[in-house]
Design a protein around this motif. Sequence first.
Motif, short mmCIF file in Angstrom:
data_model
loop_
_atom_site.label_atom_id
_atom_site.label_comp_id
_atom_site.label_asym_id
_atom_site.label_seq_id
_atom_site.Cartn_x
_atom_site.Cartn_y
_atom_site.Cartn_z
N MET A 1 70.57 86.86 182.70
CA MET A 1 70.93 86.86 181.31
C MET A 1 69.61 86.48 180.19
O MET A 1 69.35 87.08 179.36
N ARG A 2 69.07 85.40 180.82
CA ARG A 2 67.84 84.93 180.01
C ARG A 2 66.83 86.19 180.07
O ARG A 2 66.24 86.41 178.92
N LYS A 3 66.67 86.69 181.17
CA LYS A 3 65.67 87.99 181.17
C LYS A 3 66.00 88.91 180.28
O LYS A 3 65.26 89.62 179.82
N TYR A 4 67.35 89.40 180.26
CA TYR A 4 67.73 90.40 179.54
C TYR A 4 67.82 90.16 178.16
O TYR A 4 67.23 91.19 177.25
N PHE B 1 70.03 79.71 177.46
CA PHE B 1 70.61 80.95 176.57
C PHE B 1 69.64 80.85 175.35
O PHE B 1 70.03 80.69 174.30
N PRO B 2 68.65 81.55 175.52
CA PRO B 2 67.47 81.57 174.45
C PRO B 2 68.09 82.32 173.21
O PRO B 2 68.81 83.40 173.22
N ASP C 1 74.16 76.33 190.52
CA ASP C 1 73.45 77.66 189.92
C ASP C 1 71.86 77.28 189.53
O ASP C 1 71.87 76.46 188.52
N PRO C 2 71.17 77.57 190.30
CA PRO C 2 69.57 77.24 189.95
C PRO C 2 69.20 77.61 188.43
O PRO C 2 68.48 77.05 187.89
N ALA C 3 69.82 78.72 188.13
CA ALA C 3 69.30 79.23 186.74
C ALA C 3 69.80 78.34 185.57
O ALA C 3 69.20 77.97 184.57
N LEU C 4 71.06 77.78 185.80
CA LEU C 4 71.53 76.71 184.89
C LEU C 4 70.94 75.44 184.90
O LEU C 4 70.61 74.74 184.07
N ALA C 5 70.92 74.88 186.23
CA ALA C 5 70.23 73.55 186.36
C ALA C 5 68.75 73.35 186.17
O ALA C 5 68.48 72.63 185.57
N ARG C 6 68.02 74.77 186.00
CA ARG C 6 66.87 74.64 185.26
C ARG C 6 66.83 74.04 184.03
O ARG C 6 65.74 73.46 183.37
#
Length: 562
Positions: free
Chosen positions: A37-40, A91-92, A468-473
């Motif tokens: 989602m961040r990449k999109y 969530f930029p 979720d590593p994407a959220l923990a980041r």
Amino acid sequence: GFPGNGEALEDPSRAPLPPDHESTLPNPNRGCDHGSMRKYILAALLLLFALSILLALREDGPLWALGASGFLLGVALIDVTQKGHAVLRNFPLIGHGRYLMEAIRPEINQYFIESNTDGRPFNRELRSLVYQRAKGVLDTLPFGTQRDPYGEGHEWIHHSLEPVHPEDRSPRVRIGEGRCALPYEASILNISAMSFGALSKNAILALNGGARDGGFAHNTGEGGLSPYHLEPGGDLIWQIGTGYFGCRTENGDFDPERFAKQARLPQVRMIEIKLSQGAKPGHGGILPAAKITEEIARIRGIPLGRDCVSPPFHRAFEGPAGLLEFAARLRDLSGGKPVGAKLCVGDPLEILALCKAMLVTGLRLDYLAIDGTEGGTGAAPLEFANSVGMPLLDGLAFVQAALVGANLRHDLKLIAAGKIITGFQMARVLALGADLCYMARGMMFALGCIQALRCNSNHCPVGIATQDPALARGLDVPDKRARVAKFHKATVESFVELLGAAGVPEPGGLRPTMIWRRTGPSEVRNYSQIYPQPLPGDLIRNGAPPPPFDSLWPQAPVRRWR
């Protein structure tokens, strides 16, 4: 303890996973790939910016479009790289919608939804207080209280016309003195049980780092000693639950050799035997399958792809005397560190059985941690969270009364846990008999928790209660570590200021008569009237014990709980 300390043995009734189970495991984040989602979002903004450049190159091209798209892309890049707000890192750009709503939410709440004091389980007033103290910004209240002082249930501490200035601004409590080779001097406020698995590795690192910086203890939860508990070097209270994670055999039984090896680590300062927790007493911990990664499965010794549900009872001992013998064994195996037990009060007869077992065997726990049914969790059946177990104040008052009546109160310390956030909430449990406090959800707010109530889904938006590593980041460890330490310091200081206002020079001077509660429109009572206490030794003197112990004390066994 909090949250979802899923601390758990596999369910033996379930069929074993096939040999190639890794290829058949469900993806816990399917349909919600936050890294993608961040990449999109960034890709869409880059495309928009490129199209704006092409339009601007035309003779009559709109330059405002280039400026607007460039501005949006710049904001998104800043969001991804900044470290202060996990929502924006994950969530930029679109995450700013949350902060916009937060900015206008007080007015919306006040006129259309709720006031600052109505929210559940923690209202906006309390959440804002934690955020302010964790950030070290202004935390005072303008224009007076928003609470109704004439409403039933309103509580306060009486003040003195001769206030004092307590000399000790960071009170500590010595646990295990005279019994343990390695007693521990604990802060009056410590981090309650929260396991790695229930929380992300970044959350654990930040909590333990904050404990290290602030000089207080961090309870591991029953999920075992992970590398993330040990790495920062903060003081640890190692909780041993029914799953014996970190000290179990392949069959899930207690392993004394593994325990001794771990318990003698210098970071481990105390040992805690978990009997039950407030949010789901008598149920056992739950760690949803969506949160079980290969690393967690390896640390705990459990299979992938299944909910991890702990047995509701211990297999290493039976009854109150067995608990005391097990505690003495752990004390020896750990090299003389304090050993206590955590429980939510249920059947009062079982508390009296524990007191009688201490008198008969001569063995003692070094402390008891009393959790209330209002305690938190990330995963509990609704019936257990709402309708099982005694609330903290009632349970603490009963345990205090039982220990005093059995002449045991000076032999061990009491820790209170259950929705404690403020200095006043610390003061009222100490007035009822506690020596020190645990706090879980307040520490989560200090980490940035926004009370999204998604702890059990693995989709925590700020990276705290997720694997979720994407959220923990999104959870920046150095920033949140500092906030945890600052929040602890400010909360303890607020407690000490209340002591001074009450004319009490030290925490041990708090008494039940100092805390008042409105029990009706024109009636107020203090805690000594609401929670009457027996005189020391009343239960063991010749003659009938006072009510309500007169019918319970003679029935209390020693080798059984009831």
